[in-house]
Design a protein around this motif. Structure first.
Motif, PDB file in Angstrom:
ATOM      1  N   ARG A 167       0.864  -1.182   0.000  1.00 23.31           N
ATOM      2  CA  ARG A 167       0.000   0.000   0.000  1.00 23.31           C
ATOM      3  C   ARG A 167       0.896   1.227   0.000  1.00 23.31           C
ATOM      4  NH1 ARG A 167      -2.291   3.311   3.901  1.00 23.31           N
ATOM      5  NH2 ARG A 167      -1.496   1.977   5.581  1.00 23.31           N
ATOM      6  N   PHE A 236      -2.192   0.710  -4.762  1.00 20.43           N
ATOM      7  CA  PHE A 236      -1.734  -0.616  -4.346  1.00 20.43           C
ATOM      8  C   PHE A 236      -0.873  -1.234  -5.436  1.00 20.43           C
ATOM      9  CE2 PHE A 236      -5.120  -0.033  -1.353  1.00 20.43           C
ATOM     10  CZ  PHE A 236      -4.722  -0.751  -0.239  1.00 20.43           C
ATOM     11  N   HIS A 265       1.011  -4.490   2.814  1.00 23.06           N
ATOM     12  CA  HIS A 265      -0.403  -4.775   3.054  1.00 23.06           C
ATOM     13  C   HIS A 265      -0.612  -6.261   3.299  1.00 23.06           C
ATOM     14  CE1 HIS A 265      -4.721  -4.072   2.838  1.00 23.06           C
ATOM     15  NE2 HIS A 265      -4.815  -5.102   2.013  1.00 23.06           N
TER      16      HIS A 265
END
Length: 353
Positions: A167, A236, A265
């Motif tokens: 992320r 992302f 993430h």
């Protein structure tokens, strides 16, 4: 019960990930009727055949994804057309489950390979990474190697990609768009755009079976209003890693290459590889008559730690998660014959040292 009949029964029993109780009951009932001492943990089913100093895990998954659009038949029905069975899970991975179960039945009737305890585990929630093989491992006890049943056209897969999700957040300074020309503002979307270009240029060493790993930006969000310079933009990065790539090190390197803040993430799907000299690999190559391949898709192999494993089974990975999923009778029967050769071949390899 012949292979086609068992596959039909399994496919006709819906088992979307997290809702495998009925299919687990079906599998348990058959194994118990053949004389296996069956264990259950949630929707996971396992039992052992044979005994010996080596313990070989024989695993595939009972669950399926949810049906997508575009089916010509009812996804949860098992529909034979000539010698092809259509239905959700026929290819991924109830063909593997069927072949493994009937291999276990044959071993119970004929005797297991000498010196090897075959631990058959048909598990849940592989498609969602939930309460399946990973949490079950400590219950199964020490293992020496593993066969992971997935559709590979019976080609032994000895390398599997992992999945690293990052992320990334670009930070800027907000203000009215009308004042942007006066300076002092910092557009976070522009900063993210520069980083997205940088991500596309990242290169990593190629793997002999899997090739290059290329990072992909898969989601972008930023901005609060059309007349406001954005002070935050999030995106992302999905990177399908190869054996030898350390997730923590890769995340650190990506962070150093970007202006944006980079945090991990998800990193739990680790890349996997098994040396070609391992007895299980030698046995798989001999049983299949084909060379080893790599796999771009993840599987429960990701949760097996350093356990040597081969991912292999009947069916074609390209049919998975698509409408009109199918498996042919010939593929199913070849899978059953292959697993029997593989288990006996592995026992022969370990006996020779």
């Amino acid at each position: 019960m012949n292979p086609a009949e068992l596959l039909t029964a399994l496919v006709a029993t819906p088992s979307v990930s997290g809702d495998e109780a009925r299919v687990a009951d079906l599998v348990s009932g058959h194994a118990e009727s053949w004389g296996a001492r069956v264990h259950r943990q949630g929707h996971n089913v396992w039992f052992s055949v044979g005994s010996g100093p080596k313990r070989l895990l024989v695993n595939s998954h009972l669950d399926t994804v949810k049906p997508c659009a575009g089916w010509d038949t009812e996804p949860h029905e098992a529909v034979w057309k000539d010698d092809t069975l259509y239905g959700l899970g026929a290819n991924d991975a109830k063909g593997c489950v069927t072949a493994m179960l009937l291999t276990a039945k044959a071993l119970l009737e004929e005797g297991a390979p000498s010196g090897v305890e075959c631990v058959f585990a048909l598990t849940a929630e592989e498609e969602t990474g939930g309460k399946g093989l990973g949490p079950l491992l400590s219950t199964l006890g020490p293992l020496d190697a593993a066969i992971v049943g997935e559709p590979t056209s019976l080609k032994p897969c000895t390398a599997q990609r992992g999945m690293l999700l990052l992320r990334c957040v670009a930070h800027g300074k907000s203000g009215h768009v009308a004042h942007a020309h006066t300076g002092g503002l910092d557009n976070a979307i522009l900063k993210a755009a520069r980083d997205i270009q940088a991500v596309s240029a990242l290169r990593f060493p190629a793997h002999p079976l899997l090739g290059e790993a290329r990072a992909q930006v898969t989601q972008v969000s930023g901005g609060l209003a059309r007349n406001q310079v954005p002070d935050r933009c999030e995106f992302f990065v999905d990177l399908r890693t190869t054996p030898g790539m350390d997730h923590a090190k890769v995340a650190q390197d990506v962070g150093a290459a970007l202006e944006s803040e980079v945090v991990v993430h998800s990193a739990r799907y680790l890349p996997k590889g098994t040396d070609a000299s391992h007895p299980l690999v030698r046995a798989a190559v001999a049983a299949s008559g084909q060379g080893t391949v790599g796999s771009s898709t993840t599987s429960d192999w990701a949760f097996l730690g350093d356990l040597p494993a081969v991912k292999v089974g009947p069916g074609d990975t390209l049919r998975s998660h698509q409408a009109n999923e199918y498996l042919t009778r010939a593929e199913l029967e070849a899978g059953l014959a292959f697993y029997r050769r593989l288990l006996h071949g592995y026992a022969g390899e370990v006996s020779r040292g």
